[in-house]
Design a protein around this motif. Structure first.
Motif, PDB file in Angstrom:
ATOM      1  N   PRO A 133      24.672 -13.987  -0.950  1.00 27.85           N
ATOM      2  CA  PRO A 133      25.708 -14.553  -0.067  1.00 27.85           C
ATOM      3  C   PRO A 133      25.181 -14.912   1.317  1.00 27.85           C
ATOM      4  O   PRO A 133      25.648 -15.885   1.910  1.00 27.85           O
ATOM      5  N   PHE A 134      24.213 -14.160   1.821  1.00 30.21           N
ATOM      6  CA  PHE A 134      23.612 -14.540   3.102  1.00 30.21           C
ATOM      7  C   PHE A 134      22.978 -15.920   2.990  1.00 30.21           C
ATOM      8  O   PHE A 134      23.102 -16.751   3.883  1.00 30.21           O
ATOM      9  N   PHE A 135      22.299 -16.176   1.865  1.00 26.60           N
ATOM     10  CA  PHE A 135      21.639 -17.465   1.708  1.00 26.60           C
ATOM     11  C   PHE A 135      22.663 -18.593   1.607  1.00 26.60           C
ATOM     12  O   PHE A 135      22.484 -19.664   2.197  1.00 26.60           O
ATOM     13  N   LEU A 136      23.747 -18.384   0.868  1.00 25.82           N
ATOM     14  CA  LEU A 136      24.774 -19.422   0.767  1.00 25.82           C
ATOM     15  C   LEU A 136      25.473 -19.641   2.107  1.00 25.82           C
ATOM     16  O   LEU A 136      25.842 -20.775   2.441  1.00 25.82           O
ATOM     17  N   PHE A 137      25.663 -18.579   2.858  1.00 26.91           N
ATOM     18  CA  PHE A 137      26.201 -18.710   4.214  1.00 26.91           C
ATOM     19  C   PHE A 137      25.274 -19.580   5.060  1.00 26.91           C
ATOM     20  O   PHE A 137      25.718 -20.478   5.787  1.00 26.91           O
ATOM     21  N   THR A 194      31.958 -18.857   0.591  1.00 24.26           N
ATOM     22  CA  THR A 194      30.879 -18.306   1.416  1.00 24.26           C
ATOM     23  C   THR A 194      30.208 -19.409   2.223  1.00 24.26           C
ATOM     24  O   THR A 194      29.899 -19.243   3.402  1.00 24.26           O
ATOM     25  N   GLY A 195      29.967 -20.568   1.585  1.00 22.36           N
ATOM     26  CA  GLY A 195      29.411 -21.704   2.311  1.00 22.36           C
ATOM     27  C   GLY A 195      30.339 -22.196   3.404  1.00 22.36           C
ATOM     28  O   GLY A 195      29.894 -22.568   4.500  1.00 22.36           O
ATOM     29  N   CYS A 247      36.379 -10.128   9.368  1.00 27.28           N
ATOM     30  CA  CYS A 247      36.133 -10.448   7.962  1.00 27.28           C
ATOM     31  C   CYS A 247      35.726  -9.208   7.172  1.00 27.28           C
ATOM     32  O   CYS A 247      36.193  -8.997   6.043  1.00 27.28           O
ATOM     33  N   VAL A 248      34.867  -8.386   7.754  1.00 31.21           N
ATOM     34  CA  VAL A 248      34.441  -7.159   7.078  1.00 31.21           C
ATOM     35  C   VAL A 248      35.637  -6.242   6.825  1.00 31.21           C
ATOM     36  O   VAL A 248      35.820  -5.710   5.719  1.00 31.21           O
ATOM     37  N   VAL A 249      36.468  -6.064   7.848  1.00 25.91           N
ATOM     38  CA  VAL A 249      37.635  -5.195   7.708  1.00 25.91           C
ATOM     39  C   VAL A 249      38.595  -5.751   6.650  1.00 25.91           C
ATOM     40  O   VAL A 249      39.089  -5.006   5.786  1.00 25.91           O
ATOM     41  N   LEU A 250      38.861  -7.056   6.693  1.00 23.48           N
ATOM     42  CA  LEU A 250      39.742  -7.662   5.694  1.00 23.48           C
ATOM     43  C   LEU A 250      39.172  -7.511   4.287  1.00 23.48           C
ATOM     44  O   LEU A 250      39.901  -7.267   3.322  1.00 23.48           O
ATOM     45  N   ALA A 269      30.739  -9.672   2.732  1.00 24.67           N
ATOM     46  CA  ALA A 269      29.362 -10.152   2.909  1.00 24.67           C
ATOM     47  C   ALA A 269      29.307 -11.261   3.954  1.00 24.67           C
ATOM     48  O   ALA A 269      28.371 -11.320   4.767  1.00 24.67           O
ATOM     49  N   GLY A 270      30.322 -12.153   3.960  1.00 19.83           N
ATOM     50  CA  GLY A 270      30.346 -13.230   4.942  1.00 19.83           C
ATOM     51  C   GLY A 270      30.497 -12.711   6.358  1.00 19.83           C
ATOM     52  O   GLY A 270      29.873 -13.230   7.287  1.00 19.83           O
ATOM     53  N   GLY A 271      31.326 -11.684   6.542  1.00 22.20           N
ATOM     54  CA  GLY A 271      31.476 -11.103   7.871  1.00 22.20           C
ATOM     55  C   GLY A 271      30.178 -10.499   8.381  1.00 22.20           C
ATOM     56  O   GLY A 271      29.817 -10.652   9.560  1.00 22.20           O
ATOM     57  N   LEU A 272      29.459  -9.816   7.500  1.00 21.23           N
ATOM     58  CA  LEU A 272      28.156  -9.276   7.894  1.00 21.23           C
ATOM     59  C   LEU A 272      27.173 -10.396   8.231  1.00 21.23           C
ATOM     60  O   LEU A 272      26.382 -10.286   9.178  1.00 21.23           O
ATOM     61  N   ALA A 273      27.220 -11.497   7.469  1.00 16.80           N
ATOM     62  CA  ALA A 273      26.338 -12.636   7.748  1.00 16.80           C
ATOM     63  C   ALA A 273      26.642 -13.238   9.120  1.00 16.80           C
ATOM     64  O   ALA A 273      25.727 -13.603   9.867  1.00 16.80           O
TER      65      ALA A 273
END
Length: 391
Positions: A72-76, A225-226, A257-260, A283-287
Protein backbone atom coordinates in the motif's frame (compact mmCIF):
# COMPACT_ATOMS: atom_id res chain seq x y z
CA UNK A 1 11.16 0.51 -21.27
CA UNK A 2 13.19 3.60 -21.94
CA UNK A 3 16.71 4.27 -20.72
CA UNK A 4 17.62 7.91 -20.17
CA UNK A 5 21.08 9.34 -19.75
CA UNK A 6 22.47 12.46 -18.20
CA UNK A 7 21.57 14.75 -21.06
CA UNK A 8 17.91 13.79 -20.98
CA UNK A 9 17.16 13.07 -17.34
CA UNK A 10 15.63 15.40 -14.78
CA UNK A 11 17.29 13.52 -11.98
CA UNK A 12 17.01 13.66 -8.27
CA UNK A 13 20.29 14.15 -6.46
CA UNK A 14 22.57 15.41 -9.20
CA UNK A 15 20.68 18.58 -10.06
CA UNK A 16 19.21 21.33 -7.88
CA UNK A 17 15.76 20.53 -6.59
CA UNK A 18 12.84 22.90 -6.35
CA UNK A 19 12.29 24.66 -3.06
CA UNK A 20 9.91 22.88 -0.73
CA UNK A 21 7.22 25.49 -1.15
CA UNK A 22 7.17 25.12 -4.92
CA UNK A 23 5.62 22.33 -6.97
CA UNK A 24 8.89 20.79 -8.18
CA UNK A 25 10.07 17.21 -7.82
CA UNK A 26 10.09 15.99 -4.24
CA UNK A 27 13.33 14.42 -3.09
CA UNK A 28 11.32 13.02 -0.17
CA UNK A 29 9.13 11.11 -2.61
CA UNK A 30 12.13 9.39 -4.19
CA UNK A 31 13.48 8.58 -0.72
CA UNK A 32 10.13 7.17 0.38
CA UNK A 33 9.88 5.13 -2.83
CA UNK A 34 13.43 3.87 -2.41
CA UNK A 35 12.97 2.76 1.19
CA UNK A 36 9.72 1.05 0.23
CA UNK A 37 11.37 -0.87 -2.61
CA UNK A 38 14.34 -1.81 -0.41
CA UNK A 39 11.88 -3.24 2.08
CA UNK A 40 10.08 -5.05 -0.75
CA UNK A 41 13.35 -6.65 -1.92
CA UNK A 42 14.17 -7.63 1.68
CA UNK A 43 10.89 -9.44 2.38
CA UNK A 44 10.67 -11.03 -1.09
CA UNK A 45 14.14 -12.60 -0.98
CA UNK A 46 14.73 -14.45 2.29
CA UNK A 47 17.44 -17.07 2.29
CA UNK A 48 14.78 -19.62 3.21
CA UNK A 49 11.02 -19.22 3.21
CA UNK A 50 10.89 -21.68 6.12
CA UNK A 51 12.79 -19.37 8.47
CA UNK A 52 11.59 -15.76 8.61
CA UNK A 53 11.28 -13.27 11.47
CA UNK A 54 7.61 -12.51 12.19
CA UNK A 55 7.71 -8.79 11.20
CA UNK A 56 9.04 -9.83 7.77
CA UNK A 57 6.04 -12.08 7.11
CA UNK A 58 2.52 -11.13 6.06
CA UNK A 59 -0.27 -11.50 8.59
CA UNK A 60 -1.81 -14.95 8.29
CA UNK A 61 -5.21 -13.39 7.47
CA UNK A 62 -6.70 -10.51 9.47
CA UNK A 63 -4.20 -8.08 10.98
CA UNK A 64 -1.22 -6.12 9.74
CA UNK A 65 2.53 -6.60 10.05
CA UNK A 66 5.21 -4.15 8.85
CA UNK A 67 5.48 -6.27 5.70
CA UNK A 68 1.78 -5.69 4.98
CA UNK A 69 2.48 -1.94 4.73
CA UNK A 70 4.94 -2.19 1.84
CA UNK A 71 2.54 -2.67 -1.08
CA UNK A 72 0.00 0.00 0.00
CA UNK A 73 2.88 2.41 0.57
CA UNK A 74 3.97 1.81 -3.02
CA UNK A 75 0.47 2.36 -4.41
CA UNK A 76 0.17 5.52 -2.32
CA UNK A 77 3.45 6.69 -3.89
CA UNK A 78 2.02 5.92 -7.34
CA UNK A 79 -0.84 8.30 -6.56
CA UNK A 80 1.51 11.04 -5.36
CA UNK A 81 3.75 10.63 -8.42
CA UNK A 82 0.82 10.91 -10.81
CA UNK A 83 -0.02 14.38 -9.56
CA UNK A 84 3.53 15.61 -10.06
CA UNK A 85 3.76 13.98 -13.48
CA UNK A 86 0.37 14.98 -14.88
CA UNK A 87 -0.59 18.29 -13.27
CA UNK A 88 0.63 20.29 -16.25
CA UNK A 89 -1.33 18.12 -18.68
CA UNK A 90 -4.45 18.30 -16.48
CA UNK A 91 -4.51 22.06 -16.89
CA UNK A 92 -4.55 21.69 -20.70
CA UNK A 93 -7.78 19.84 -21.63
CA UNK A 94 -6.83 19.82 -25.31
CA UNK A 95 -3.97 17.41 -24.48
CA UNK A 96 -6.03 14.99 -22.37
CA UNK A 97 -6.54 12.53 -25.21
CA UNK A 98 -2.80 12.17 -25.83
CA UNK A 99 -2.10 12.02 -22.11
CA UNK A 100 -4.61 9.22 -21.64
CA UNK A 101 -2.93 7.25 -24.40
CA UNK A 102 0.40 7.66 -22.60
CA UNK A 103 -1.19 6.50 -19.36
CA UNK A 104 -2.71 3.48 -21.11
CA UNK A 105 0.61 2.64 -22.76
CA UNK A 106 2.50 2.76 -19.49
CA UNK A 107 -0.12 0.67 -17.72
CA UNK A 108 0.07 -1.91 -20.52
CA UNK A 109 3.86 -2.08 -20.22
CA UNK A 110 3.65 -2.53 -16.44
CA UNK A 111 1.12 -5.32 -16.86
CA UNK A 112 3.24 -6.96 -19.58
CA UNK A 113 6.28 -6.92 -17.28
CA UNK A 114 4.24 -8.59 -14.57
CA UNK A 115 2.95 -11.21 -17.00
CA UNK A 116 6.47 -11.91 -18.25
CA UNK A 117 7.67 -12.34 -14.67
CA UNK A 118 4.83 -14.78 -13.97
CA UNK A 119 5.59 -16.77 -17.13
CA UNK A 120 9.37 -16.95 -16.68
CA UNK A 121 11.07 -19.39 -17.13
CA UNK A 122 8.49 -22.00 -18.28
CA UNK A 123 6.22 -19.70 -20.34
CA UNK A 124 3.28 -21.99 -19.68
CA UNK A 125 0.25 -19.87 -20.52
CA UNK A 126 -2.15 -22.58 -19.33
CA UNK A 127 -1.22 -21.98 -15.69
CA UNK A 128 0.15 -18.43 -15.69
CA UNK A 129 -1.02 -16.21 -12.86
CA UNK A 130 -3.03 -13.36 -14.38
CA UNK A 131 -3.29 -11.07 -11.33
CA UNK A 132 -0.14 -9.93 -9.53
CA UNK A 133 1.71 -7.04 -7.97
CA UNK A 134 2.70 -5.33 -11.22
CA UNK A 135 -0.77 -6.00 -12.66
CA UNK A 136 -2.35 -4.21 -9.69
CA UNK A 137 0.12 -1.33 -9.96
CA UNK A 138 -0.77 -1.03 -13.65
CA UNK A 139 -4.52 -0.93 -13.00
CA UNK A 140 -4.23 1.57 -10.14
CA UNK A 141 -1.98 3.75 -12.30
CA UNK A 142 -4.45 3.60 -15.19
CA UNK A 143 -7.58 4.39 -13.18
CA UNK A 144 -6.01 7.03 -10.97
CA UNK A 145 -4.33 8.74 -13.94
CA UNK A 146 -7.63 9.15 -15.78
CA UNK A 147 -9.46 10.19 -12.61
CA UNK A 148 -6.83 12.83 -11.88
CA UNK A 149 -7.12 14.33 -15.35
CA UNK A 150 -10.92 14.57 -15.27
CA UNK A 151 -11.93 15.32 -11.69
CA UNK A 152 -11.43 17.90 -8.95
CA UNK A 153 -9.96 17.06 -5.56
CA UNK A 154 -13.45 17.17 -4.02
CA UNK A 155 -14.69 14.65 -6.56
CA UNK A 156 -11.66 12.47 -5.85
CA UNK A 157 -12.40 12.61 -2.11
CA UNK A 158 -16.01 11.68 -2.79
CA UNK A 159 -14.92 8.82 -5.04
CA UNK A 160 -12.58 7.53 -2.33
CA UNK A 161 -15.39 7.51 0.26
CA UNK A 162 -17.76 5.83 -2.22
CA UNK A 163 -15.23 3.11 -3.06
CA UNK A 164 -14.56 2.29 0.59
CA UNK A 165 -18.24 2.11 1.56
CA UNK A 166 -19.25 0.22 -1.59
CA UNK A 167 -16.49 -2.36 -1.15
CA UNK A 168 -17.49 -2.92 2.47
CA UNK A 169 -21.09 -3.50 1.36
CA UNK A 170 -20.09 -5.88 -1.44
CA UNK A 171 -18.00 -8.12 0.80
CA UNK A 172 -20.31 -8.12 3.82
CA UNK A 173 -23.80 -7.96 2.30
CA UNK A 174 -23.76 -9.68 -1.11
CA UNK A 175 -24.31 -13.47 -0.92
CA UNK A 176 -21.61 -15.60 -2.53
CA UNK A 177 -23.00 -17.87 -5.31
CA UNK A 178 -22.61 -21.50 -4.36
CA UNK A 179 -21.52 -20.73 -0.80
CA UNK A 180 -24.35 -18.78 0.82
CA UNK A 181 -24.10 -15.66 3.00
CA UNK A 182 -21.43 -13.00 2.52
CA UNK A 183 -18.24 -13.80 4.41
CA UNK A 184 -14.59 -12.79 4.73
CA UNK A 185 -12.99 -16.23 4.54
CA UNK A 186 -10.08 -16.73 2.14
CA UNK A 187 -11.65 -19.12 -0.35
CA UNK A 188 -15.34 -18.31 -0.01
CA UNK A 189 -15.55 -14.49 -0.04
CA UNK A 190 -17.11 -12.68 -2.99
CA UNK A 191 -13.74 -11.63 -4.43
CA UNK A 192 -12.39 -15.19 -4.42
CA UNK A 193 -15.56 -16.45 -6.15
CA UNK A 194 -15.26 -13.69 -8.78
CA UNK A 195 -11.61 -14.54 -9.50
CA UNK A 196 -12.36 -18.24 -9.93
CA UNK A 197 -15.36 -17.49 -12.13
CA UNK A 198 -13.64 -15.01 -14.44
CA UNK A 199 -10.00 -16.11 -14.41
CA UNK A 200 -10.19 -19.78 -13.42
CA UNK A 201 -8.27 -21.50 -10.63
CA UNK A 202 -5.33 -22.29 -12.91
CA UNK A 203 -4.59 -18.59 -13.29
CA UNK A 204 -4.66 -17.60 -9.62
CA UNK A 205 -1.99 -17.43 -6.91
CA UNK A 206 -0.13 -20.74 -6.99
CA UNK A 207 0.02 -21.04 -3.18
CA UNK A 208 -3.77 -21.30 -2.99
CA UNK A 209 -5.38 -21.65 -6.46
CA UNK A 210 -8.74 -20.87 -4.82
CA UNK A 211 -8.16 -17.15 -4.21
CA UNK A 212 -5.64 -14.44 -5.08
CA UNK A 213 -4.33 -11.61 -2.86
CA UNK A 214 -4.18 -9.34 -5.93
CA UNK A 215 -7.55 -10.38 -7.31
CA UNK A 216 -10.03 -8.42 -9.40
CA UNK A 217 -12.41 -7.10 -6.77
CA UNK A 218 -9.63 -6.13 -4.36
CA UNK A 219 -8.21 -3.79 -6.99
CA UNK A 220 -11.19 -1.47 -6.36
CA UNK A 221 -10.09 -0.44 -2.84
CA UNK A 222 -6.46 -0.48 -4.02
CA UNK A 223 -7.48 2.40 -6.31
CA UNK A 224 -8.57 4.10 -3.09
CA UNK A 225 -5.00 3.84 -1.80
CA UNK A 226 -3.81 5.60 -4.96
CA UNK A 227 -6.47 8.29 -4.49
CA UNK A 228 -5.15 8.95 -0.99
CA UNK A 229 -1.73 9.55 -2.53
CA UNK A 230 -3.23 11.92 -5.11
CA UNK A 231 -5.05 13.94 -2.46
CA UNK A 232 -1.85 14.17 -0.41
CA UNK A 233 0.10 15.44 -3.41
CA UNK A 234 -2.56 18.03 -4.25
CA UNK A 235 -2.12 19.43 -0.74
CA UNK A 236 1.68 19.41 -0.99
CA UNK A 237 1.52 21.40 -4.22
CA UNK A 238 -0.39 24.32 -2.69
CA UNK A 239 1.90 27.30 -3.30
CA UNK A 240 0.15 29.61 -0.86
CA UNK A 241 0.49 27.26 2.15
CA UNK A 242 3.64 27.33 4.28
CA UNK A 243 5.60 24.06 4.51
CA UNK A 244 5.15 23.83 8.28
CA UNK A 245 1.39 24.15 7.86
CA UNK A 246 1.39 21.49 5.14
CA UNK A 247 3.26 19.06 7.37
CA UNK A 248 1.08 19.74 10.41
CA UNK A 249 -2.14 19.09 8.51
CA UNK A 250 -0.69 15.99 6.86
CA UNK A 251 0.03 14.52 10.29
CA UNK A 252 -3.50 15.40 11.38
CA UNK A 253 -5.00 13.81 8.26
CA UNK A 254 -2.76 10.75 8.50
CA UNK A 255 -3.60 10.27 12.17
CA UNK A 256 -7.32 10.63 11.44
CA UNK A 257 -7.10 7.96 8.73
CA UNK A 258 -5.30 5.58 11.08
CA UNK A 259 -7.90 6.10 13.81
CA UNK A 260 -10.80 5.65 11.36
CA UNK A 261 -9.16 2.50 10.03
CA UNK A 262 -8.80 1.07 13.54
CA UNK A 263 -12.44 1.90 14.32
CA UNK A 264 -13.64 0.34 11.04
CA UNK A 265 -11.51 -2.69 11.87
CA UNK A 266 -14.15 -3.56 14.48
CA UNK A 267 -16.58 -4.80 11.83
CA UNK A 268 -14.52 -4.87 8.61
CA UNK A 269 -11.14 -6.21 9.76
CA UNK A 270 -7.82 -4.85 8.52
CA UNK A 271 -6.72 -7.41 5.94
CA UNK A 272 -4.07 -6.99 3.25
CA UNK A 273 -5.17 -9.94 1.10
CA UNK A 274 -8.74 -8.60 0.93
CA UNK A 275 -7.47 -4.98 0.84
CA UNK A 276 -10.33 -4.07 3.16
CA UNK A 277 -11.54 -0.48 3.55
CA UNK A 278 -10.15 -0.35 7.09
CA UNK A 279 -6.78 -1.46 5.70
CA UNK A 280 -6.87 1.31 3.07
CA UNK A 281 -7.36 3.95 5.76
CA UNK A 282 -4.92 2.44 8.27
CA UNK A 283 -2.05 1.84 5.83
CA UNK A 284 -2.83 5.03 3.89
CA UNK A 285 -2.79 7.12 7.04
CA UNK A 286 0.62 5.76 7.98
CA UNK A 287 1.85 6.48 4.44
CA UNK A 288 0.66 10.10 4.73
CA UNK A 289 2.55 10.49 8.01
CA UNK A 290 5.74 8.90 6.66
CA UNK A 291 5.75 11.12 3.56
CA UNK A 292 5.10 14.18 5.74
CA UNK A 293 8.10 13.31 7.91
CA UNK A 294 10.39 12.78 4.90
CA UNK A 295 9.10 15.97 3.27
CA UNK A 296 9.92 17.97 6.39
CA UNK A 297 13.37 16.41 6.77
CA UNK A 298 14.50 16.31 3.13
CA UNK A 299 12.66 19.06 1.27
CA UNK A 300 12.11 21.65 3.99
CA UNK A 301 15.01 21.22 6.42
CA UNK A 302 17.44 19.90 3.81
CA UNK A 303 18.75 16.91 5.79
CA UNK A 304 20.01 14.82 2.88
CA UNK A 305 23.32 13.35 3.96
CA UNK A 306 21.66 10.00 4.73
CA UNK A 307 19.49 9.59 1.65
CA UNK A 308 21.84 8.28 -1.04
CA UNK A 309 21.01 4.58 -0.66
CA UNK A 310 17.20 4.98 -0.81
CA UNK A 311 17.60 7.60 -3.53
CA UNK A 312 19.40 5.23 -5.90
CA UNK A 313 16.69 2.64 -5.27
CA UNK A 314 13.93 5.20 -5.70
CA UNK A 315 14.85 6.43 -9.16
CA UNK A 316 14.94 2.89 -10.63
CA UNK A 317 12.23 1.33 -8.48
CA UNK A 318 10.29 -0.67 -11.08
CA UNK A 319 13.53 -1.83 -12.72
CA UNK A 320 14.96 -3.37 -9.56
CA UNK A 321 11.62 -4.86 -8.52
CA UNK A 322 11.19 -6.55 -11.91
CA UNK A 323 14.76 -7.82 -12.21
CA UNK A 324 14.93 -8.99 -8.60
CA UNK A 325 12.03 -11.34 -9.31
CA UNK A 326 13.88 -12.92 -12.25
CA UNK A 327 17.47 -13.21 -11.03
CA UNK A 328 16.88 -15.86 -8.30
CA UNK A 329 15.15 -18.08 -10.86
CA UNK A 330 17.94 -17.50 -13.34
CA UNK A 331 20.55 -18.46 -10.73
CA UNK A 332 18.73 -21.66 -9.83
CA UNK A 333 18.66 -22.65 -13.49
CA UNK A 334 22.45 -22.98 -13.19
CA UNK A 335 23.12 -26.37 -11.58
CA UNK A 336 26.16 -27.07 -9.41
CA UNK A 337 27.25 -30.19 -7.54
CA UNK A 338 26.02 -30.38 -3.96
CA UNK A 339 26.22 -32.96 -1.17
CA UNK A 340 22.78 -34.28 -2.11
CA UNK A 341 23.25 -34.03 -5.86
CA UNK A 342 22.92 -31.14 -8.33
CA UNK A 343 21.34 -28.01 -6.90
CA UNK A 344 20.57 -24.52 -8.13
CA UNK A 345 23.33 -21.92 -7.85
CA UNK A 346 21.30 -19.61 -5.59
CA UNK A 347 20.50 -22.48 -3.23
CA UNK A 348 24.13 -23.62 -3.26
CA UNK A 349 25.40 -20.12 -2.43
CA UNK A 350 22.97 -19.84 0.46
CA UNK A 351 23.77 -23.31 1.81
CA UNK A 352 27.52 -22.67 1.50
CA UNK A 353 27.98 -19.12 2.75
CA UNK A 354 25.09 -18.57 5.17
CA UNK A 355 23.63 -21.76 6.62
CA UNK A 356 26.84 -23.00 8.34
CA UNK A 357 27.51 -19.70 10.12
CA UNK A 358 24.14 -18.50 11.44
CA UNK A 359 21.03 -19.81 13.12
CA UNK A 360 18.36 -20.71 10.54
CA UNK A 361 16.37 -17.49 10.94
CA UNK A 362 19.48 -15.29 10.98
CA UNK A 363 20.91 -17.08 7.95
CA UNK A 364 17.68 -16.35 6.10
CA UNK A 365 17.77 -12.69 7.13
CA UNK A 366 21.45 -12.37 6.21
CA UNK A 367 20.72 -13.76 2.75
CA UNK A 368 17.97 -11.17 2.26
CA UNK A 369 20.20 -8.31 3.44
CA UNK A 370 23.00 -9.36 1.09
CA UNK A 371 20.48 -9.37 -1.76
CA UNK A 372 19.49 -5.79 -0.91
CA UNK A 373 23.17 -4.75 -0.79
CA UNK A 374 24.01 -6.40 -4.12
CA UNK A 375 21.19 -4.53 -5.82
CA UNK A 376 22.28 -1.36 -4.07
CA UNK A 377 25.71 -1.71 -5.67
CA UNK A 378 24.23 -2.24 -9.13
CA UNK A 379 21.81 0.67 -8.77
CA UNK A 380 24.56 2.91 -7.39
CA UNK A 381 26.59 2.40 -10.56
CA UNK A 382 23.49 3.15 -12.66
CA UNK A 383 22.83 6.28 -10.63
CA UNK A 384 26.42 7.50 -11.02
CA UNK A 385 26.15 7.03 -14.77
CA UNK A 386 22.75 8.77 -14.77
CA UNK A 387 21.02 5.67 -16.13
CA UNK A 388 17.34 5.77 -15.22
CA UNK A 389 15.13 3.19 -16.89
CA UNK A 390 11.62 4.51 -17.34
CA UNK A 391 8.63 2.40 -18.21
Amino acid sequence: MQTTTQAAVHTTGAQPLAEASQPGRLVSLDVFRGITVMAMILVNNPGSWDHIYAPLEHAHWHGCTPTDLIFPFFLFIVGVSLVYALDGARQQPSTHGRTMLRILKRAAILYALGLFSALFPTFDFSTVRIPGVLARIALVFLVCGIVFLKTTWRQQLGLLATILVLYNMLLQLVPVPGYGPANLEASTNLGAWLDRTILGEAHLWKQSRTWDPEGILGTLPAVGTGLLGMLTARWLRQREVEPATKVAWLFVAGGACVVLGLIWNGWFPINKSLWTSSYVLYAGGLAVAVLAAFYWLCDVQGYRSWIKAPLVYGVNAITVFFLSSLVPRLLNMIKVAGPNGPTGLRTWLYDTFFVPYFSPVNASLAGAIVCVLIWLGILWVMYKKQIIIKV
